[in-house]
Scaffold this active site. Sequence first.
Site, PDB file in Angstrom:
ATOM      1  N   HIS A 119       3.405   0.373   6.309  1.00  0.00           N
ATOM      2  CA  HIS A 119       3.646   1.076   5.038  1.00  0.00           C
ATOM      3  C   HIS A 119       4.749   0.426   4.211  1.00  0.00           C
ATOM      4  CE1 HIS A 119       7.359   2.933   6.681  1.00  0.00           C
ATOM      5  NE2 HIS A 119       6.686   2.932   7.819  1.00  0.00           N
ATOM      6  N   ASP A 120       4.545   0.450   2.911  1.00  0.00           N
ATOM      7  CA  ASP A 120       5.560   0.061   1.923  1.00  0.00           C
ATOM      8  C   ASP A 120       5.891  -1.429   1.931  1.00  0.00           C
ATOM      9  OD1 ASP A 120       6.310   2.841   0.923  1.00  0.00           O
ATOM     10  OD2 ASP A 120       6.733   3.044   3.058  1.00  0.00           O
ATOM     11  N   GLY A 137       7.442  -1.580   8.540  1.00  0.00           N
ATOM     12  CA  GLY A 137       7.514  -0.946   7.234  1.00  0.00           C
ATOM     13  C   GLY A 137       8.600  -1.501   6.336  1.00  0.00           C
TER      14      GLY A 137
END
Length: 256
Positions: A119-120, A137
């Site tokens: 994520h991200d 992440g």
Amino acid sequence: MIHPTAIIDPKADLAADVEVGPYSVIGPDVTIGAGTVIGPHVVIKGPTRIGANNRIFQFASVGEDCQDKKYQGEPTRLEIGDGNVIREHVSIHRGTVQDQGLTRIGNNNLLMATVHVAHDCMIGNDNIFANATGIAGHVHIGDNVILGGMTGIHQFCHIGSYAMSAGCSLIVKDVPAYVMVGGNPSSARSMNFEGMRRRGWDSEVINRLRKAFKVVYRQGMTLEQALAELDPEAGQCDKLKLFVDSLRDSTRGITR
């Protein structure tokens, strides 16, 4: 173009020439651009936007909810550009509201089998991530980066453009532009001077970067002292400026 066993949600938006293989599942709020080929047994979950001329191989999972325990089902996004190759069993997760709510992958990247992009993450263009690379992440990766097989990158690290890692590297700090790292934990070994020559870079530019590497890594200076020495020359050379900027922008400390 779309196999009869594929499941395409009515709220997905596929260009007319997108190919979808057997048993693939494409959910709502997924947009796929022209010329993209989705192999068999691929799962794509939205909100996800995929550009043109991508190739996604079998068993990839694209746009799934992230593995961050703070994630509570918020409508975060994944954006993938054009011309990427995403090989077997790659997993790419959407963002979280604790960051920008977005995971982004640029153009012309090669993600080999079993690569994970968490994520991200913000990933640029023309990168190669070899098999089983794990990117945690909030990692930012520039352009033309090569990550050797089974490289692991700690969350929030920044990897500068043209950097390179050896296989089985564990990266726990930022890697400046051009720098080659290896080991567990990773340490800086050199710059990819051979790659520079293959790209046709001017010998004067390569010599500037060679000198800059020695200033940062071989002369026992603090980072602040090294930046003070490199700053005057950085204004005369864009490629050197990229190196200096990646040093200055580091938030986790640089890989030494």
